[in-house]
Write a protein that holds these residues in place. Structure first.
Motif, PDB file in Angstrom:
ATOM      1  N   VAL A 144      39.941  47.393  50.981  1.00  0.00           N
ATOM      2  CA  VAL A 144      38.745  47.666  50.995  1.00  0.00           C
ATOM      3  C   VAL A 144      37.977  46.873  49.706  1.00  0.00           C
ATOM      4  CG1 VAL A 144      36.685  49.236  51.323  1.00  0.00           C
ATOM      5  CG2 VAL A 144      38.709  49.629  52.456  1.00  0.00           C
ATOM      6  N   VAL A 145      36.938  46.361  49.903  1.00  0.00           N
ATOM      7  CA  VAL A 145      36.301  45.708  48.762  1.00  0.00           C
ATOM      8  C   VAL A 145      35.524  46.940  48.125  1.00  0.00           C
ATOM      9  CG1 VAL A 145      34.716  43.958  47.722  1.00  0.00           C
ATOM     10  CG2 VAL A 145      36.048  43.419  49.731  1.00  0.00           C
ATOM     11  N   LYS A 146      35.898  47.311  46.867  1.00  0.00           N
ATOM     12  CA  LYS A 146      35.403  48.088  45.881  1.00  0.00           C
ATOM     13  C   LYS A 146      33.877  47.697  45.177  1.00  0.00           C
ATOM     14  CE  LYS A 146      37.552  50.590  42.879  1.00  0.00           C
ATOM     15  NZ  LYS A 146      38.589  51.713  42.256  1.00  0.00           N
ATOM     16  N   GLU A 147      34.395  46.749  44.280  1.00  0.00           N
ATOM     17  CA  GLU A 147      33.063  46.203  43.671  1.00  0.00           C
ATOM     18  C   GLU A 147      33.345  44.776  43.337  1.00  0.00           C
ATOM     19  OE1 GLU A 147      31.077  47.236  39.292  1.00  0.00           O
ATOM     20  OE2 GLU A 147      33.168  47.828  39.655  1.00  0.00           O
ATOM     21  N   ILE A 148      32.192  43.906  43.445  1.00  0.00           N
ATOM     22  CA  ILE A 148      32.117  42.620  43.347  1.00  0.00           C
ATOM     23  C   ILE A 148      31.713  42.143  42.106  1.00  0.00           C
ATOM     24  CG2 ILE A 148      31.674  40.184  44.055  1.00  0.00           C
ATOM     25  CD1 ILE A 148      31.701  41.405  47.050  1.00  0.00           C
ATOM     26  N   LEU A 149      32.427  41.674  41.106  1.00  0.00           N
ATOM     27  CA  LEU A 149      31.775  41.526  39.770  1.00  0.00           C
ATOM     28  C   LEU A 149      31.255  39.949  39.444  1.00  0.00           C
ATOM     29  CD1 LEU A 149      34.793  43.415  38.068  1.00  0.00           C
ATOM     30  CD2 LEU A 149      32.483  44.183  38.399  1.00  0.00           C
ATOM     31  N   VAL A 150      31.386  39.114  40.411  1.00  0.00           N
ATOM     32  CA  VAL A 150      30.750  37.670  40.089  1.00  0.00           C
ATOM     33  C   VAL A 150      29.750  37.342  41.393  1.00  0.00           C
ATOM     34  CG1 VAL A 150      32.939  36.825  38.818  1.00  0.00           C
ATOM     35  CG2 VAL A 150      32.614  36.811  41.291  1.00  0.00           C
ATOM     36  N   LYS A 151      29.157  36.293  41.058  1.00  0.00           N
ATOM     37  CA  LYS A 151      28.263  35.726  42.249  1.00  0.00           C
ATOM     38  C   LYS A 151      28.331  34.339  42.241  1.00  0.00           C
ATOM     39  CE  LYS A 151      23.822  35.744  39.577  1.00  0.00           C
ATOM     40  NZ  LYS A 151      24.522  35.950  38.291  1.00  0.00           N
ATOM     41  N   GLU A 152      28.110  33.559  43.448  1.00  0.00           N
ATOM     42  CA  GLU A 152      28.291  32.321  43.607  1.00  0.00           C
ATOM     43  C   GLU A 152      27.435  31.445  42.460  1.00  0.00           C
ATOM     44  OE1 GLU A 152      27.047  31.196  47.543  1.00  0.00           O
ATOM     45  OE2 GLU A 152      28.684  32.664  48.401  1.00  0.00           O
ATOM     46  N   GLY A 153      28.063  30.645  41.842  1.00  0.00           N
ATOM     47  CA  GLY A 153      27.555  29.772  40.804  1.00  0.00           C
ATOM     48  C   GLY A 153      28.178  30.137  39.640  1.00  0.00           C
ATOM     49  N   ASP A 154      28.825  31.453  39.451  1.00  0.00           N
ATOM     50  CA  ASP A 154      28.963  31.951  37.959  1.00  0.00           C
ATOM     51  C   ASP A 154      30.235  31.260  37.625  1.00  0.00           C
ATOM     52  OD1 ASP A 154      27.134  33.940  38.073  1.00  0.00           O
ATOM     53  OD2 ASP A 154      28.489  35.770  38.334  1.00  0.00           O
ATOM     54  N   SER A 155      30.128  31.079  36.314  1.00  0.00           N
ATOM     55  CA  SER A 155      31.695  30.583  35.523  1.00  0.00           C
ATOM     56  C   SER A 155      32.344  31.665  35.366  1.00  0.00           C
ATOM     57  CB  SER A 155      31.112  30.043  34.397  1.00  0.00           C
ATOM     58  OG  SER A 155      30.723  28.774  34.544  1.00  0.00           O
ATOM     59  N   VAL A 156      33.798  31.458  35.467  1.00  0.00           N
ATOM     60  CA  VAL A 156      34.686  32.690  35.216  1.00  0.00           C
ATOM     61  C   VAL A 156      35.883  32.268  34.364  1.00  0.00           C
ATOM     62  CG1 VAL A 156      34.402  33.837  37.581  1.00  0.00           C
ATOM     63  CG2 VAL A 156      36.178  31.710  37.184  1.00  0.00           C
ATOM     64  N   ASN A 157      36.314  32.943  33.410  1.00  0.00           N
ATOM     65  CA  ASN A 157      37.366  32.666  32.227  1.00  0.00           C
ATOM     66  C   ASN A 157      38.647  33.117  32.876  1.00  0.00           C
ATOM     67  OD1 ASN A 157      35.301  32.216  30.154  1.00  0.00           O
ATOM     68  ND2 ASN A 157      35.054  34.200  30.015  1.00  0.00           N
ATOM     69  N   SER A 158      39.892  32.440  32.157  1.00  0.00           N
ATOM     70  CA  SER A 158      41.011  32.785  32.767  1.00  0.00           C
ATOM     71  C   SER A 158      41.188  34.372  32.432  1.00  0.00           C
ATOM     72  CB  SER A 158      41.978  32.172  31.831  1.00  0.00           C
ATOM     73  OG  SER A 158      43.448  32.313  31.852  1.00  0.00           O
ATOM     74  N   ASN A 159      41.796  34.682  33.603  1.00  0.00           N
ATOM     75  CA  ASN A 159      42.254  36.258  33.461  1.00  0.00           C
ATOM     76  C   ASN A 159      40.870  37.189  33.702  1.00  0.00           C
ATOM     77  OD1 ASN A 159      44.806  36.004  32.979  1.00  0.00           O
ATOM     78  ND2 ASN A 159      44.361  35.664  30.744  1.00  0.00           N
TER      79      ASN A 159
END
Length: 172
Positions: A144-159
């Protein structure tokens, strides 16, 4: 990249290299070293006025080494971004973790789930673009998805943790 030294996992980033002078960070701590490699696998490392010698013996596959230093041997595995990415793509062979982590820097193209969604093995949860290539990230077990920490368009880092999951326990 990750470097596994026995049971320890170190996050190593090469900041710059000019000749023998190398700047890197290990778990976020910066180091300036002078490294001289010999053809026989020996290397000499200068750091803060101290000299260290090590022997590197490459194992099959080229990403694993035995390092002999200070009368001790260490087994080292290098997990670069590409290896980490391929491991994430294989997915089903590994136990589902309680989080989805970006294996390399990129951009979130699409988030395909909402918090509270019940997922089955094989469901795609997020699409990330890295190095001009889009990759689908899937779960490999019921969760079950507990928490989404990003949104579309966000840049993400390694790890970077992208979302957290409640994984259904299967003790079979």
């Amino acid at each position: 990249m990750e470097i596994h030294i026995g049971n320890r996992v170190a996050d190593v980033t090469l900041v710059s290299k000019e000749g023998n002078k190398v700047q890197l960070t290990i778990d976020g701590v910066p180091y300036d070293v002078d490294i001289v490699m010999a053809e026989n696998g020996s290397c000499s490392i200068l750091h803060d006025g101290q000299s260290y010698n090590a022997e590197l013996i490459r194992k099959e596959g080229g990403k694993s080494y035995t390092v002999n230093a200070h009368y001790q041997s260490y087994n080292i595995d290098i997990i670069d971004s590409q290896a980490k990415y391929l491991r994430m793509r294989k997915g089903a062979e590994e136990k589902q973790q309680d989080k989805i982590v970006s294996p390399m820097p990129g951009k979130v193209v699409k988030v395909l789930v909402k918090e509270g969604d019940c997922l089955q093995a094989g469901d795609i949860v997020v699409v990330i673009e890295a190095m001009k290539m889009q990759s689908n990230y899937k779960v490999n077990s019921e969760c079950v998805v507990k928490e989404i920490l990003v949104k579309e368009g966000d840049s993400v880092n390694s790890n970077q943790v992208i979302m957290t999951l409640d994984v259904k326990k299967t003790d079979e």
